[in-house]
Design an enzyme around this catalytic site. Sequence first.
Site, PDB file in Angstrom:
ATOM      1  CG  ASP A 126      -0.312   0.029   2.538  1.00 52.98           C
ATOM      2  OD1 ASP A 126      -0.037   1.131   3.038  1.00 52.98           O
ATOM      3  OD2 ASP A 126      -0.067  -1.046   3.122  1.00 52.98           O
ATOM      4  CD  GLU A 213      -4.683   4.830  10.823  1.00 54.83           C
ATOM      5  OE1 GLU A 213      -3.643   4.717  11.492  1.00 54.83           O
ATOM      6  OE2 GLU A 213      -4.727   4.614   9.608  1.00 54.83           O
TER       7      GLU A 213
END
Length: 328
Positions: A126, A213
């Site tokens: 990623d 998150e």
Amino acid sequence: MRTPLISLSVLTLLVPIVAGCNSSGVDALKISKSAAIDKTTTASVRPIVPPGTLNETAKEGGRDEARGLGYANTARPVEMAVLRANKPALQGRSDAPTIYKARFSDAKPIDFGQLSPAGFAVHGVDVSRWQGKIDWTALRQRGANFAFIKATDGGDHLDPNFHRNWTAAREAGVARGAYHFFYWCRTASSQADWFIRNVPKEKGALPPVIDVEWNHTSKTCRKYPSPEMVRKKMQVFMDRLEAHYGQRPIIYTAPDFYDDNLKGAFPNHPFWLRAVAEHPSKVYPGRDFLFWQYSGTGLAADHPTQIDLNVFNGSAAGWHKWLQANRL
């Protein structure tokens, strides 16, 4: 995915790995054990809600037990979900994408023991702007069989390298999807609109990802919503994306956020879990996962920055089946 000042992490195979995902200052996709998409149950479990169907306040703040926010006792294994897609497998077909063996190293290698990422067949990465200019053909041949690319953040930030990475990864034959870093100080619907505005609905793309998150370093948003509000906002965002792209979004998260908000939640969504020191089964007990981010300090020859490293939780045949069932 949290974004280190210098770079994001990529998937490592030959060397044991540590790692982490980051996002625009908080730039990355997290690893989490999660249920894979089961298209045979999507309609019956939680109908897709078209944009504008429900009042924003009601959706984000009201009671919503019937919309898939409950808790699950078990999660379906990834490959079983793939097989239930009722589509012919790509195994043995000429259009099945080549799976390249991972040839990454790691700046801070971790010994995962018998549960090492090296035992997985399909590796990927990623990335965001922190990786700079990427030679996608070289990265694929080094083992980036898939990539999740940072697209948007909140309701007004677009990763400056997104469109270049999006196009170049496709041209190199990398299976790629886009991810959004969720901002807790904006409405979910405005963030969904921003993602849809910037991420093309393009044939061959992987399902979109919501990166959730806590952003401890944010200078503009220090909110810590209740677990109930977190899940309601996530549901609004994911419903909007699913209605637009026709794909169930993947949830990326990290251990602290998961423990606070997501234990047992969203049993019908696939999870991408960050676990850079131990296998996800130890960090997220009881949670199945589709992707595992095992390092935030991966290294690829000829690329100057660190990269987040990930694996697909399944065999090579399972990867081909999942791709056929879940790509646009």
